[in-house]
Structures are given as structure tokens and as C-alpha cells.
Design a protein around this motif. Structure first.
Motif, PDB file in Angstrom:
ATOM      1  N   LYS A  66       8.333  56.285  37.680  1.00 24.19           N
ATOM      2  CA  LYS A  66       9.935  55.914  38.029  1.00 24.19           C
ATOM      3  C   LYS A  66      10.262  54.860  36.903  1.00 24.19           C
ATOM      4  O   LYS A  66      11.194  54.432  36.916  1.00 24.19           O
ATOM      5  N   ALA A  67       9.227  54.468  35.918  1.00 21.99           N
ATOM      6  CA  ALA A  67       9.666  53.368  35.111  1.00 21.99           C
ATOM      7  C   ALA A  67      10.656  53.917  34.091  1.00 21.99           C
ATOM      8  O   ALA A  67      10.588  55.205  33.529  1.00 21.99           O
ATOM      9  N   SER A  68      11.552  53.153  33.578  1.00 19.05           N
ATOM     10  CA  SER A  68      12.551  53.426  32.517  1.00 19.05           C
ATOM     11  C   SER A  68      12.137  52.459  31.495  1.00 19.05           C
ATOM     12  O   SER A  68      11.680  51.448  31.691  1.00 19.05           O
ATOM     13  N   ASP A  69      13.176  52.620  30.379  1.00 19.05           N
ATOM     14  CA  ASP A  69      13.089  51.471  29.274  1.00 19.05           C
ATOM     15  C   ASP A  69      13.540  50.089  29.747  1.00 19.05           C
ATOM     16  O   ASP A  69      12.827  49.313  29.261  1.00 19.05           O
ATOM     17  N   HIS A  70      14.285  49.889  30.781  1.00 19.92           N
ATOM     18  CA  HIS A  70      14.952  48.752  31.186  1.00 19.92           C
ATOM     19  C   HIS A  70      14.119  48.411  32.476  1.00 19.92           C
ATOM     20  O   HIS A  70      14.624  47.248  33.085  1.00 19.92           O
ATOM     21  N   HIS A  71      13.686  49.280  33.135  1.00 21.34           N
ATOM     22  CA  HIS A  71      13.061  48.948  34.489  1.00 21.34           C
ATOM     23  C   HIS A  71      11.623  49.440  34.580  1.00 21.34           C
ATOM     24  O   HIS A  71      11.360  50.694  35.084  1.00 21.34           O
ATOM     25  N   SER A  72      10.713  48.941  34.093  1.00 21.01           N
ATOM     26  CA  SER A  72       9.315  49.367  34.167  1.00 21.01           C
ATOM     27  C   SER A  72       8.306  48.765  35.144  1.00 21.01           C
ATOM     28  O   SER A  72       7.538  49.226  35.552  1.00 21.01           O
ATOM     29  N   HIS A  73       8.865  47.479  35.661  1.00 22.32           N
ATOM     30  CA  HIS A  73       7.873  46.944  36.662  1.00 22.32           C
ATOM     31  C   HIS A  73       9.033  46.357  37.758  1.00 22.32           C
ATOM     32  O   HIS A  73      10.146  46.068  37.445  1.00 22.32           O
ATOM     33  N   LYS A  74       8.581  46.404  38.786  1.00 26.44           N
ATOM     34  CA  LYS A  74       9.222  45.510  39.995  1.00 26.44           C
ATOM     35  C   LYS A  74       8.303  44.331  40.170  1.00 26.44           C
ATOM     36  O   LYS A  74       7.321  44.354  40.377  1.00 26.44           O
ATOM     37  N   TRP A  75       8.908  43.128  40.586  1.00 26.12           N
ATOM     38  CA  TRP A  75       8.199  41.865  40.762  1.00 26.12           C
ATOM     39  C   TRP A  75       8.957  40.900  41.575  1.00 26.12           C
ATOM     40  O   TRP A  75      10.046  41.131  41.799  1.00 26.12           O
ATOM     41  N   THR A  76       8.167  39.953  41.951  1.00 20.99           N
ATOM     42  CA  THR A  76       8.544  39.048  43.059  1.00 20.99           C
ATOM     43  C   THR A  76       7.967  37.638  42.573  1.00 20.99           C
ATOM     44  O   THR A  76       6.921  37.477  42.471  1.00 20.99           O
ATOM     45  N   GLU A 115      11.471  32.960  47.825  1.00 23.33           N
ATOM     46  CA  GLU A 115      11.037  33.997  47.097  1.00 23.33           C
ATOM     47  C   GLU A 115      12.239  34.871  46.637  1.00 23.33           C
ATOM     48  O   GLU A 115      13.417  34.910  47.161  1.00 23.33           O
ATOM     49  N   LEU A 116      12.182  35.782  45.485  1.00 22.50           N
ATOM     50  CA  LEU A 116      13.112  36.533  45.038  1.00 22.50           C
ATOM     51  C   LEU A 116      12.524  37.696  44.498  1.00 22.50           C
ATOM     52  O   LEU A 116      11.377  37.493  43.634  1.00 22.50           O
ATOM     53  N   SER A 117      13.095  39.025  44.309  1.00 20.48           N
ATOM     54  CA  SER A 117      12.450  40.099  44.003  1.00 20.48           C
ATOM     55  C   SER A 117      13.601  40.700  42.909  1.00 20.48           C
ATOM     56  O   SER A 117      14.552  40.593  43.156  1.00 20.48           O
ATOM     57  N   GLU A 118      12.950  41.255  41.732  1.00 22.73           N
ATOM     58  CA  GLU A 118      13.796  41.878  40.740  1.00 22.73           C
ATOM     59  C   GLU A 118      13.065  43.223  40.253  1.00 22.73           C
ATOM     60  O   GLU A 118      11.955  43.221  40.509  1.00 22.73           O
ATOM     61  N   SER A 119      13.521  43.675  39.034  1.00 25.11           N
ATOM     62  CA  SER A 119      12.974  44.708  38.377  1.00 25.11           C
ATOM     63  C   SER A 119      13.350  44.516  36.870  1.00 25.11           C
ATOM     64  O   SER A 119      14.441  43.840  36.555  1.00 25.11           O
TER      65      SER A 119
END
Length: 268
Positions: A66-76, A115-119
Motif C-alpha cells: 500500500k506504500a506510495s511515494d508520499h505515504h510509505s509509513h504510518k506512524w504514531t 498522541e497523534l497518528s500520521e503517514s
């Protein structure tokens, strides 16, 4: 006399490969005295400190297919109690400053869990500012954390199931707390309080709120809790005791005298 707030810190970086990098730092700042405090008759406890162990860090997952050039990781990114207790008793709000490329890079979290989550796709430094309740401190504590997305061994395969975790441990220390503050936090599991002499007459302890009647602010049942690192002081003390015992045993090893031979000469 205004009381002081300072933090003792050490951190561990746990990558996919399990390596760790210890760090050490000590930050200190004073609490300013405002007009309300000057007018207050609430006594402060001299030569008394209360401390709040916290952990702040990030946990990141690779998105795989599901990774793309601008969204390779999801993180918190988060600030939690060292034993996953509710920090709302001391922390009023947390502000996370993300990279300017994010929409609304200044994120304010008003209640626990903080906390907060982003990608995204890149690593950067996150500034974390903690604000405390007014009876604790009217100064904020600034922390800095490097978001880590990739394991130490970048040549190895990334995993969508095992995250890259980077956490740091802090002890936030408040010196000379007021009697009312001490009474408010003395029964809270997130706060370490000293044993006071028997002649201290404190206000009655404030009963803890029924956690079943409100949303829990602790992180014991957090979805990421299985990846949280253990910063138990008891474990550290056991490791130190084992190391001291090993050193003591090495010093007590018998010295062989078989190569000394006989002493020549006679006494007349």
C-alpha cells in the motif's frame, strides 16, 4: 520560594533489528512566581520532590504494497506514563510540532492519551511541548524526538507486521510542591512521592476518580502497547546488582602460587 521542574532522561532506539542506542541528558527550568502564588497561603513542602516517569517516542509501520511515494509509513508519536498510567493528573495538554510540509503542522492534544497518528515517507525531528496544570508548574517542558521509519540495518527487508520503535525515558521532577498538590497526587500511580515524616499534617488525600465513569487516559490497553518498551526501574536495579556481584566474584578468585618456586638463602 518558587519550586523547580527538571527532567532526567535516557533513551533507547529499538529498530527492527533490535539494536539499542543509549542516551543521557538533563534539562532544568524554574517556575516563575505569579501574583496568585504570592497571595496564596498554601505551604510548600521544603526539601521534597515528586517525580513523574514518562516515555515519549514513535512507533512506525511500513505500508508494504500500500506504500506510495508520499505515504510509505504510518506512524504514531506519543507521550505516555512509563508504566502506562494516566498522565492527565499532571499534564494539561501536549503540542506536537510536525514538519512544515504537513497540513496544520502544529497539533494540540488537550487530554490523554497524548498522541497523534500520521503517514508520510520521511524522517524528521518532532518538537513536543508539555503544559502542566497550574498547581504544578506554569512553565512548559520542551522535548525533541527524531521520527524513525527505517530499521538500523537498511539493507534488510522491512516488515509490515513489526514496527520500528524509538522511545526515550524522562523523569519530570517537581521540587517543593504545595501541600494541596501533594495531597492531590500522592495516591496516583503515575506519580512517585516520598514518604514524609510523621509530624507532617497534610490535607486529606484526594480520592481517585472512578475510571469506569469516564474515558480512561492510561495506555495499558493501547493498540500499540505490545511494542512499548519496558523502562522498569526494578529491572535496571536487578541488572546493576548482577553486575556488581560479577565484579565482586572476579576480585575474589584465588591467585595461583605454583610458579613462585622456593626462596633461596638462609637466615643464620
Amino acid at each position: 520560594m518558587p519550586h523547580t521542574l527538571f527532567a532526567r532522561k535516557h533513551g533507547v532506539d529499538q529498530s527492527d533489528g533490535g539494536s539499542s542506542v543509549p542516551k543521557s541528558q538533563r534539562a532544568k527550568m524554574g517556575k516563575s512566581t505569579d501574583d496568585n502564588e504570592k497571595k496564596s497561603s498554601n505551604k510548600r513542602l521544603k526539601d521534597v520532590e515528586i517525580s513523574v516517569p514518562i516515555v515519549y517516542g514513535t512507533t512506525s509501520f511500513w505500508l508494504g504494497k500500500k506504500a506510495s511515494d508520499h505515504h510509505s509509513h504510518k506512524w504514531t508519536v506519543y507521550v505516555r506514563g512509563a508504566t502506562n498510567e494516566d498522565l492527565g493528573v499532571v499534564i494539561k495538554r501536549a503540542v506536537f510540532q510536525l514538519h512544515p510540509s504537513f497540513n496544520n503542522p502544529t497539533r494540540v492534544v488537550e487530554s490523554p492519551p497524548f498522541e497523534l497518528s500520521e503517514s508520510g515517507w520521511g524522517e524528521f525531528e518532532i518538537a513536543i511541548t508539555l503544559y502542566f496544570h497550574s498547581d504544578l508548574c506554569d512553565k512548559q517542558l520542551d522535548l525533541y524526538h527524531h521520527l524513525k521509519l527505517y530499521p538500523e540495518d537498511e539493507s534488510g527487508p522491512q516488515s509490515t507486521k513489526k514496527p520500528v520503535v524509538m522511545e526515550s525515558y524522562n523523569e519530570i521532577v517537581f521540587s517543593e510542591p504545595s501541600e494541596s498538590l501533594f495531597a492531590r497526587v500522592q495516591n496516583h500511580p503515575a506519580v512517585i512521592v516520598p514518604r514524609l515524616p510523621a509530624n507532617f499534617n497534610l490535607p486529606p488525600p484526594v480520592p481517585l476518580e472512578n475510571v469506569n465513569e469516564k474515558k480512561r487516559g492510561d495506555t495499558k490497553d493501547h493498540p500499540l502497547s505490545q511494542w512499548f518498551m519496558n523502562f522498569s526501574e526494578a529491572d535496571e536495579l536487578l541488572k546493576l546488582a548482577a553486575a556488581r556481584q560479577q565484579v565482586r566474584m572476579n576480585w575474589m578468585l584465588p591467585i595461583s602460587l605454583t610458579n613462585y618456586g622456593e626462596t633461596s638463602g638462609h637466615c643464620s
